[in-house]
Design an enzyme around this catalytic site. Sequence first.
Site, PDB file in Angstrom:
ATOM      1  N   TYR A   1      27.034  42.614  98.556  1.00 31.56           N
ATOM      2  CA  TYR A   1      28.447  42.608  98.469  1.00 31.56           C
ATOM      3  C   TYR A   1      28.719  41.174  97.484  1.00 31.56           C
ATOM      4  O   TYR A   1      28.279  40.242  97.417  1.00 31.56           O
ATOM      5  CB  TYR A   1      29.028  42.123  99.796  1.00 31.56           C
ATOM      6  CG  TYR A   1      30.551  42.305  99.600  1.00 31.56           C
ATOM      7  CD1 TYR A   1      31.184  43.542 100.129  1.00 31.56           C
ATOM      8  CD2 TYR A   1      31.268  41.406  99.385  1.00 31.56           C
ATOM      9  CE1 TYR A   1      32.722  43.571  99.956  1.00 31.56           C
ATOM     10  CE2 TYR A   1      32.802  41.210  99.298  1.00 31.56           C
ATOM     11  CZ  TYR A   1      33.367  42.525  99.663  1.00 31.56           C
ATOM     12  OH  TYR A   1      34.735  42.614  99.654  1.00 31.56           O
TER      13      TYR A   1
ATOM     14  N   GLN B   1      30.817  20.124  94.747  1.00 28.96           N
ATOM     15  CA  GLN B   1      30.791  21.194  96.189  1.00 28.96           C
ATOM     16  C   GLN B   1      32.591  21.331  96.634  1.00 28.96           C
ATOM     17  O   GLN B   1      32.898  22.459  97.085  1.00 28.96           O
ATOM     18  CB  GLN B   1      30.242  20.805  97.242  1.00 28.96           C
ATOM     19  CG  GLN B   1      28.528  21.056  96.764  1.00 28.96           C
ATOM     20  CD  GLN B   1      28.350  22.306  96.198  1.00 28.96           C
ATOM     21  OE1 GLN B   1      28.648  23.557  97.079  1.00 28.96           O
ATOM     22  NE2 GLN B   1      27.866  22.737  95.042  1.00 28.96           N
TER      23      GLN B   1
ATOM     24  N   HIS C   1      34.770  24.002  95.514  1.00 30.14           N
ATOM     25  CA  HIS C   1      34.696  25.415  96.073  1.00 30.14           C
ATOM     26  C   HIS C   1      35.590  26.035  97.021  1.00 30.14           C
ATOM     27  O   HIS C   1      36.111  27.058  96.790  1.00 30.14           O
ATOM     28  CB  HIS C   1      33.010  25.584  96.577  1.00 30.14           C
ATOM     29  CG  HIS C   1      32.094  25.993  95.802  1.00 30.14           C
ATOM     30  ND1 HIS C   1      31.925  26.917  94.906  1.00 30.14           N
ATOM     31  CD2 HIS C   1      31.017  25.201  95.470  1.00 30.14           C
ATOM     32  CE1 HIS C   1      30.982  26.997  94.423  1.00 30.14           C
ATOM     33  NE2 HIS C   1      30.075  25.951  94.419  1.00 30.14           N
TER      34      HIS C   1
ATOM     35  N   GLU D   1      23.739  22.199 103.472  1.00 28.62           N
ATOM     36  CA  GLU D   1      23.091  23.108 102.727  1.00 28.62           C
ATOM     37  C   GLU D   1      22.644  22.789 101.450  1.00 28.62           C
ATOM     38  O   GLU D   1      21.499  23.192 101.135  1.00 28.62           O
ATOM     39  CB  GLU D   1      24.410  23.927 102.208  1.00 28.62           C
ATOM     40  CG  GLU D   1      24.222  25.296 101.452  1.00 28.62           C
ATOM     41  CD  GLU D   1      25.427  25.846 100.607  1.00 28.62           C
ATOM     42  OE1 GLU D   1      26.650  25.112 100.696  1.00 28.62           O
ATOM     43  OE2 GLU D   1      25.717  26.836 100.075  1.00 28.62           O
ATOM     44  N   HIS D   2      22.957  21.760 100.569  1.00 28.95           N
ATOM     45  CA  HIS D   2      22.503  20.764  99.655  1.00 28.95           C
ATOM     46  C   HIS D   2      22.297  19.409  99.889  1.00 28.95           C
ATOM     47  O   HIS D   2      23.187  19.035 100.848  1.00 28.95           O
ATOM     48  CB  HIS D   2      23.274  21.004  98.266  1.00 28.95           C
ATOM     49  CG  HIS D   2      23.939  22.423  97.983  1.00 28.95           C
ATOM     50  ND1 HIS D   2      25.075  22.539  98.315  1.00 28.95           N
ATOM     51  CD2 HIS D   2      23.619  23.172  97.142  1.00 28.95           C
ATOM     52  CE1 HIS D   2      25.545  23.773  97.927  1.00 28.95           C
ATOM     53  NE2 HIS D   2      24.466  24.096  97.067  1.00 28.95           N
TER      54      HIS D   2
ATOM     55  N   ASP E   1      22.396  25.330  91.138  1.00 30.34           N
ATOM     56  CA  ASP E   1      23.356  26.512  91.328  1.00 30.34           C
ATOM     57  C   ASP E   1      23.041  27.371  89.987  1.00 30.34           C
ATOM     58  O   ASP E   1      23.204  28.606  90.135  1.00 30.34           O
ATOM     59  CB  ASP E   1      24.631  25.753  90.756  1.00 30.34           C
ATOM     60  CG  ASP E   1      25.436  25.513  92.423  1.00 30.34           C
ATOM     61  OD1 ASP E   1      24.774  25.507  93.362  1.00 30.34           O
ATOM     62  OD2 ASP E   1      26.247  24.626  92.330  1.00 30.34           O
TER      63      ASP E   1
ATOM     64  N   HIS F   1       0.070  53.326 131.143  1.00 31.56           N
ATOM     65  CA  HIS F   1      -0.658  52.552 129.980  1.00 31.56           C
ATOM     66  C   HIS F   1      -1.974  52.435 130.502  1.00 31.56           C
ATOM     67  O   HIS F   1      -3.030  52.510 129.563  1.00 31.56           O
ATOM     68  CB  HIS F   1       0.014  51.031 129.874  1.00 31.56           C
ATOM     69  CG  HIS F   1       1.173  50.857 129.140  1.00 31.56           C
ATOM     70  ND1 HIS F   1       2.576  51.496 129.762  1.00 31.56           N
ATOM     71  CD2 HIS F   1       1.788  50.250 128.038  1.00 31.56           C
ATOM     72  CE1 HIS F   1       3.504  51.271 128.768  1.00 31.56           C
ATOM     73  NE2 HIS F   1       2.954  50.338 127.985  1.00 31.56           N
TER      74      HIS F   1
END
Lengths: 425, 425
Positions: A125, A254, A257, A322-323, A356, A415
């Site tokens: 996506y 960042q 964003h 995240e970073h 990035d 079994h």
Amino acid sequence: MKIITDSLESQLKQVSQRTAGLTDPKIEASVREIIENVQAKGDQALRDYEKKFDNVDLTSFRLSDQELTDALDSIDDDLREALEVAKANITSFHKKEIEYGFVDSEKPGVMRGQKVISIATVGLYVPGGTAAYPSSVLMNAIPAKLAGVNRLVMVTPPQKDGINKAVLAAAKLAGVDDVFQIGGAQAIAALAYGTESVPRVDKIFGPGNVFVATAKKMVFGQVAIDMIAGPSEIGVIADDSAKPAQVAADLLSQAEHDKRSRPILVTDSINLANAVSDEVEKQLQTLPREEIARAAVEDQGFIAVLPKVDDMFTLMNAIAPEHLEIQLPNPTDYLAQIKNAGSVFLGRYASEPLGDYVAGPNHILPTSGTARFSSPVGVYDFVKRTQFIQYTSDALAKEADYITKLARVEGLEGHARAIEAREEK
Amino acid sequence: MKIITDSLESQLKQVSQRTAGLTDPKIEASVREIIENVQAKGDQALRDYEKKFDNVDLTSFRLSDQELTDALDSIDDDLREALEVAKANITSFHKKEIEYGFVDSEKPGVMRGQKVISIATVGLYVPGGTAAYPSSVLMNAIPAKLAGVNRLVMVTPPQKDGINKAVLAAAKLAGVDDVFQIGGAQAIAALAYGTESVPRVDKIFGPGNVFVATAKKMVFGQVAIDMIAGPSEIGVIADDSAKPAQVAADLLSQAEHDKRSRPILVTDSINLANAVSDEVEKQLQTLPREEIARAAVEDQGFIAVLPKVDDMFTLMNAIAPEHLEIQLPNPTDYLAQIKNAGSVFLGRYASEPLGDYVAGPNHILPTSGTARFSSPVGVYDFVKRTQFIQYTSDALAKEADYITKLARVEGLEGHARAIEAREEK
């Protein structure tokens, strides 16, 4: 920026109170209807929803291969070169993630092993509008193709002026097999269940708005999904040796964003804290995306001052950003202390946007603290494993009593009998 | 058993129509309330729900270490030996799944790498009653501990006569750190968000009823989850060389798990099809769990007859069974044709229960066709990856123009400025 000088304990407590909410039931009800309609009516439902949500009349959804080639030919030479360099570096890094199976024959008469097999069909996506990033197409498609995915299907919402050319160029460069102009929850439903035009895929990757994220969570189980992406974070650990203008610029990279992005500085220096705070304000004033970045800085961002280096890492591991940038002297020395982070940037020149775009490691990373349990997107996300065993009659006889014992303890007589059906008489 | 002799195309079409349903909104509403209550009231909510659902008054949830040791001491010697053998074989197999990171320095001034880090805290759900399987405790706990998980927390519903001793013995043998007597959606909520007694974990493993499965799906994102487990399947590919009594016994070993289990035989021999069908009926009549197994055989099971070997594999890959037995001469020759299966059993002596108990590969496998995109539980499920990069000033200068170009094409001026903040003047 808000500067916090609380104790480590107090700051850890604040971090632990941040939790991901459950899905909104109202959004879920709308998305459920969309999914069920696409399951029932296929392409016709897709056409209806694209008319309703994106205001376009589509006769077919798939772009031709010529349209992708034309897009690649249409971009300027500098962009083409930048995309090619990025592709080469992403490829050389991700090749090292390729995994192999094994076979063992440690015991007489026993062979055991594991095969690594690529997932056959994958959906990707790609959001529309300003969040259509060619770099993200490379970051998903290159590992998919290295893993051996047969058919990589991209979906992206139709746009009045046509799909972003740089995105299509990146898709072509990275080997995307099909591009369909569909978006939203209906696109996720189409990928999960298939329609007359859109193939059913095995796993869905890529970020989107809350409808897309909710749809991904709802179809999880029917297909695999990569992750539920949240807002971006950057954490910087720095001391007095760092340059305030560089730290501030990285925090803003960042912050720009999304208003929900979270820029965080952890430092042992109150001087650096003040200087970075001033620089952030100064740089904000000329930033084109000032409004977004300012909201992120003021509502989400903070600077934590902690006197001990160990405490800085303890807090950052609890945040699991995240970073993570380490702007300390000899930054590599601290690699062992990092437990939870998506991607780590060591030293002054490893500015976050380097990762990035061109360094090669993936930029699709676990957000919102999910680095506690998730990895960057990698080749490993596009494969699955199958185990196998082969035993001789003698090898089975040696272990048969253990199997029948355990089976009967668990109340599974069938079994035990299956093993006894192999007894040679 | 139902014998189908339709064409491959017709059979593939039937397989493709099997889809996983969405979560039931009514169950979801009940589970949402439970999760929100546990988030708000912690231990008190757990006590209330255990009183309400399991009819027990608990003052504390955690079993003492002594209780685990006593359980291990209480089991009989044969069971102890079987568990020890299983543990040794599971350990030797799963050791081969341990993954390592890498570091590269291919370009001057550039270091890039990836660290593999264990997930710190993991929760393991173990169902109560007759579905409390000591073997499944080993299958989850051993790879977790090999991966380096710090704290492995087991939860299991309280039982009137106390928790199953064999389950506790397996937990002790495998190194489980804590056992809490809580079950249902409330246990999943406690693991996801933490309470006064129960630690918040990073990832939740283990099967459960529809409330447990729904709760796992709902907290996904806050924590990671292993999978949404569905009913068990066994697929057998066999020809005239197979022994009908053995094939039938293996089909029944899965059929006895659950009325929704699906036993499938694909063969090129109508003689084998008929003989297996007769044997299944014969063996059913003396099986203790006949009622369950008969429902599975009659409602879910089938025998597909297809004349070509390639077609048998095409159909089986579309089914993507949890367990796949190849009862053909030279079975290993067919390994390359297997694309979708959880675990593969090659030849007559690799009866499926061998893999359930002692061979060493995992028995927690992707069910209901999810082998298209999922793997057996393994060491890889208990780790995550972190990337890192370090660049010198010169190395960054060489790639700076590519980064700023891509950043500006994407409309992210702040990203470009962060790189330009490193230019040496």
